[in-house]
Design a protein around this motif. Sequence first.
Motif, short mmCIF file in Angstrom:
data_model
loop_
_atom_site.label_atom_id
_atom_site.label_comp_id
_atom_site.label_asym_id
_atom_site.label_seq_id
_atom_site.Cartn_x
_atom_site.Cartn_y
_atom_site.Cartn_z
N LYS A 166 8.48 -3.31 6.45
CA LYS A 166 7.70 -3.05 7.88
C LYS A 166 6.79 -4.20 7.85
CE LYS A 166 5.37 -0.01 10.92
NZ LYS A 166 4.95 1.26 10.95
N ASP A 169 1.02 -3.82 10.29
CA ASP A 169 0.48 -3.11 11.69
C ASP A 169 -0.53 -4.29 12.54
OD1 ASP A 169 -0.66 -1.69 13.56
OD2 ASP A 169 -1.22 0.15 12.35
N THR A 170 0.09 -4.39 13.67
CA THR A 170 -0.87 -5.30 14.65
C THR A 170 -2.19 -5.11 14.48
OG1 THR A 170 0.98 -5.83 15.88
CG2 THR A 170 -1.11 -6.53 16.85
N ARG A 171 -2.75 -3.80 14.63
CA ARG A 171 -4.04 -3.22 14.67
C ARG A 171 -4.82 -3.70 13.34
NH1 ARG A 171 -4.25 2.63 15.26
NH2 ARG A 171 -6.73 2.35 15.48
N LEU A 172 -3.96 -3.55 12.39
CA LEU A 172 -4.61 -3.97 11.10
C LEU A 172 -4.89 -5.37 10.96
CD1 LEU A 172 -5.64 -3.50 8.16
CD2 LEU A 172 -3.25 -3.63 7.35
N ARG A 216 -8.23 0.81 12.41
CA ARG A 216 -7.68 1.08 11.05
C ARG A 216 -8.55 1.52 9.83
NH1 ARG A 216 -3.20 3.68 11.99
NH2 ARG A 216 -1.82 2.36 12.84
N SER A 229 -6.21 -1.62 20.33
CA SER A 229 -5.47 -2.39 20.99
C SER A 229 -5.36 -2.33 22.36
CB SER A 229 -3.77 -2.23 20.36
OG SER A 229 -3.54 -0.78 20.49
#
Length: 373
Positions: A166, A169-172, A216, A229
């Motif tokens: 995977k 994560d974009t937020r991370l 995050r 986001s």
Amino acid sequence: MTATQSMAVRAVRTQQGYGTDVYAFFLPGSAVMQIAEISRIKRDEAELQGFQRQEIRSHVNSIVEFLNSGPVLFPNAIILALSDAVEFKAARGTKPSDIIEIGTSGTLHLPLSKDGKKIAWIVDGQQRSIALARAENKDVPVPVIAFVSQDIEVQRQQFILVNKVKALDTRLINELLPEVSTLLPRDLAANKLPSELCNLLNNHKASPFFQLIKRRSDQKAKSAVVSDSALIAAIKINLKTPTSALSQYAGVDGACDADEMFHVLVKYWSAVRDTFPEAWGQPPEKSRLMHMAGIRAMGALMDPIMVRADSVSDSEEDIRRSLTRLRDHCCWTSGKWDELAWRWNEVQGTQLHIDRLTQHLILLDRKLSKASR
């Protein structure tokens, strides 16, 4: 394949699996495509051929732009499958007595054929390899991990295993961006300033979003109800066009006044909070103002309201008048958006709902502001 010459590189050889040779070495960026080809996925009448997806032009262009931006750190390894035509000669010499004997150093010879056939296939890194071939700096040293196998099933297996992991994560990624000071590809650089402003809004006590933003790094913040986001996406719109609320504080040379942007955001969103106190600070299931759709729509509404307020002497009062005119038409915690035919809790975070709610609020603001003149 008749080889006329070969490319020789320093390499380390080890073995994995059932005696499969695996090599680690470096190549100039432009040399990857000289020895390796891309096995595109396609299907003929008999069977499936290849395994690689098509070139993603925007992704390649983004990498090329990054590589052309100056001296860059680019340690991402390319994974290749090699034919058994390669030759490895172990280096001679005394080894340290305490060495961990996992690999053997030596010289790897990669044949180059006059008929255009190549001795390697790209398993992972095709977009990077294409970009490296097109970059201005042809000598960027690129790490390569290669295993010897001409078996298409083995190559496909490795392709699937490498790519099934995977993505981050974009937020991370967004939360990490303000902590990075080096050059970034355009798609990441575009999120850096909005994410930094998001941090300020969450951590500064003067902000109406103080400790209300989900990040995050702080999964246990009980008061956090707003998706970072969603707020970052809203701020990006506020920075986008020459007539947007924050664009006047962004210099053409890349310099910007982040402090002034922060103060403008605080001024607007404080007025939003005070206009809709019953909806502010509530979880999204109780208040669609705190929902992704509400944040995105009200963020877009910031542009026309702030641009209009900048033309009057008391901008803060003008912002509050604009929002007050809208108050009775908004259904954040109860009621129904009659023009949209949605109950308050039917508003979803889909792009369709966000766009329709945004358009509705902007048109309504325009109509009510004209009527008040």
